[in-house]
Design a protein around this motif. Structure first.
Motif, PDB file in Angstrom:
ATOM      1  N   VAL A 173      -8.784 -25.698 -12.319  1.00  0.00           N
ATOM      2  CA  VAL A 173      -7.740 -25.329 -13.289  1.00  0.00           C
ATOM      3  C   VAL A 173      -7.797 -26.265 -14.495  1.00  0.00           C
ATOM      4  N   ILE A 174      -7.916 -27.548 -14.231  1.00  0.00           N
ATOM      5  CA  ILE A 174      -7.987 -28.535 -15.316  1.00  0.00           C
ATOM      6  C   ILE A 174      -9.211 -28.279 -16.193  1.00  0.00           C
ATOM      7  N   ASP A 175     -10.360 -28.025 -15.581  1.00  0.00           N
ATOM      8  CA  ASP A 175     -11.583 -27.740 -16.339  1.00  0.00           C
ATOM      9  C   ASP A 175     -11.428 -26.480 -17.191  1.00  0.00           C
ATOM     10  N   ALA A 176     -10.835 -25.435 -16.622  1.00  0.00           N
ATOM     11  CA  ALA A 176     -10.653 -24.178 -17.359  1.00  0.00           C
ATOM     12  C   ALA A 176      -9.729 -24.377 -18.555  1.00  0.00           C
ATOM     13  N   LEU A 177      -8.640 -25.114 -18.364  1.00  0.00           N
ATOM     14  CA  LEU A 177      -7.730 -25.380 -19.473  1.00  0.00           C
ATOM     15  C   LEU A 177      -8.400 -26.232 -20.546  1.00  0.00           C
ATOM     16  N   ASP A 178      -9.160 -27.232 -20.118  1.00  0.00           N
ATOM     17  CA  ASP A 178      -9.868 -28.092 -21.063  1.00  0.00           C
ATOM     18  C   ASP A 178     -10.855 -27.290 -21.905  1.00  0.00           C
ATOM     19  N   GLU A 179     -11.607 -26.399 -21.265  1.00  0.00           N
ATOM     20  CA  GLU A 179     -12.567 -25.561 -21.993  1.00  0.00           C
ATOM     21  C   GLU A 179     -11.861 -24.629 -22.970  1.00  0.00           C
ATOM     22  N   LEU A 180     -10.775 -24.013 -22.528  1.00  0.00           N
ATOM     23  CA  LEU A 180     -10.021 -23.099 -23.378  1.00  0.00           C
ATOM     24  C   LEU A 180      -9.450 -23.826 -24.592  1.00  0.00           C
ATOM     25  N   LEU A 181      -8.888 -25.000 -24.357  1.00  0.00           N
ATOM     26  CA  LEU A 181      -8.321 -25.768 -25.465  1.00  0.00           C
ATOM     27  C   LEU A 181      -9.411 -26.249 -26.419  1.00  0.00           C
TER      28      LEU A 181
END
Length: 70
Positions: free
Chosen positions: A40-48
Protein backbone atom coordinates in the motif's frame (compact mmCIF):
# COMPACT_ATOMS: atom_id res chain seq x y z
CA UNK A 1 -18.12 7.85 -2.20
CA UNK A 2 -17.09 8.29 1.40
CA UNK A 3 -14.32 10.78 2.20
CA UNK A 4 -11.39 9.66 4.36
CA UNK A 5 -11.15 11.92 7.42
CA UNK A 6 -8.34 10.25 9.35
CA UNK A 7 -6.39 7.06 9.68
CA UNK A 8 -4.09 5.30 12.11
CA UNK A 9 -1.82 2.29 11.94
CA UNK A 10 -1.15 0.22 15.01
CA UNK A 11 1.19 -2.68 15.55
CA UNK A 12 0.01 -6.06 16.81
CA UNK A 13 2.12 -9.11 17.61
CA UNK A 14 2.33 -10.48 14.05
CA UNK A 15 0.62 -7.87 11.89
CA UNK A 16 -0.75 -4.33 11.76
CA UNK A 17 -4.19 -2.76 12.07
CA UNK A 18 -5.12 -0.08 9.56
CA UNK A 19 -7.84 2.08 11.13
CA UNK A 20 -9.78 4.25 8.65
CA UNK A 21 -12.41 6.83 9.64
CA UNK A 22 -14.71 8.61 7.19
CA UNK A 23 -16.08 12.15 7.47
CA UNK A 24 -19.25 10.82 9.16
CA UNK A 25 -17.14 9.20 11.88
CA UNK A 26 -17.69 5.63 10.68
CA UNK A 27 -14.59 3.58 11.41
CA UNK A 28 -13.35 0.44 9.70
CA UNK A 29 -10.39 -1.64 10.84
CA UNK A 30 -8.34 -3.88 8.59
CA UNK A 31 -5.77 -6.43 9.73
CA UNK A 32 -2.83 -6.30 7.34
CA UNK A 33 0.43 -8.16 7.02
CA UNK A 34 3.70 -6.26 6.85
CA UNK A 35 3.91 -7.15 3.14
CA UNK A 36 0.40 -5.83 2.45
CA UNK A 37 1.08 -2.58 4.29
CA UNK A 38 4.36 -2.18 2.42
CA UNK A 39 2.53 -2.72 -0.91
CA UNK A 40 0.00 0.00 0.00
CA UNK A 41 2.80 2.40 0.92
CA UNK A 42 4.66 1.66 -2.34
CA UNK A 43 1.49 2.15 -4.42
CA UNK A 44 0.73 5.49 -2.76
CA UNK A 45 4.34 6.62 -3.16
CA UNK A 46 4.30 5.77 -6.88
CA UNK A 47 0.95 7.50 -7.41
CA UNK A 48 2.09 10.63 -5.60
CA UNK A 49 5.42 10.70 -7.47
CA UNK A 50 3.61 10.50 -10.82
CA UNK A 51 1.25 13.35 -9.89
CA UNK A 52 3.50 15.41 -7.61
CA UNK A 53 3.33 18.66 -9.55
CA UNK A 54 -0.46 18.52 -9.78
CA UNK A 55 -1.01 17.60 -6.13
CA UNK A 56 1.63 19.59 -4.28
CA UNK A 57 2.94 23.12 -4.24
CA UNK A 58 6.71 23.29 -3.94
CA UNK A 59 8.02 25.79 -1.36
CA UNK A 60 10.53 28.07 -3.13
CA UNK A 61 12.73 28.22 0.01
CA UNK A 62 13.54 24.51 -0.09
CA UNK A 63 12.33 21.00 -0.82
CA UNK A 64 9.28 21.27 1.46
CA UNK A 65 6.03 20.06 -0.04
CA UNK A 66 2.68 21.41 1.09
CA UNK A 67 -0.67 20.00 0.11
CA UNK A 68 -3.23 22.76 -0.48
CA UNK A 69 -6.22 22.58 1.86
CA UNK A 70 -9.68 22.58 0.39
Amino acid sequence: MRQLAKFAISVREEDFVLHLVDEAGEATDFATSPEQLDAVIDALDELLAENEEDLFEIDEDGPTYQKPLG
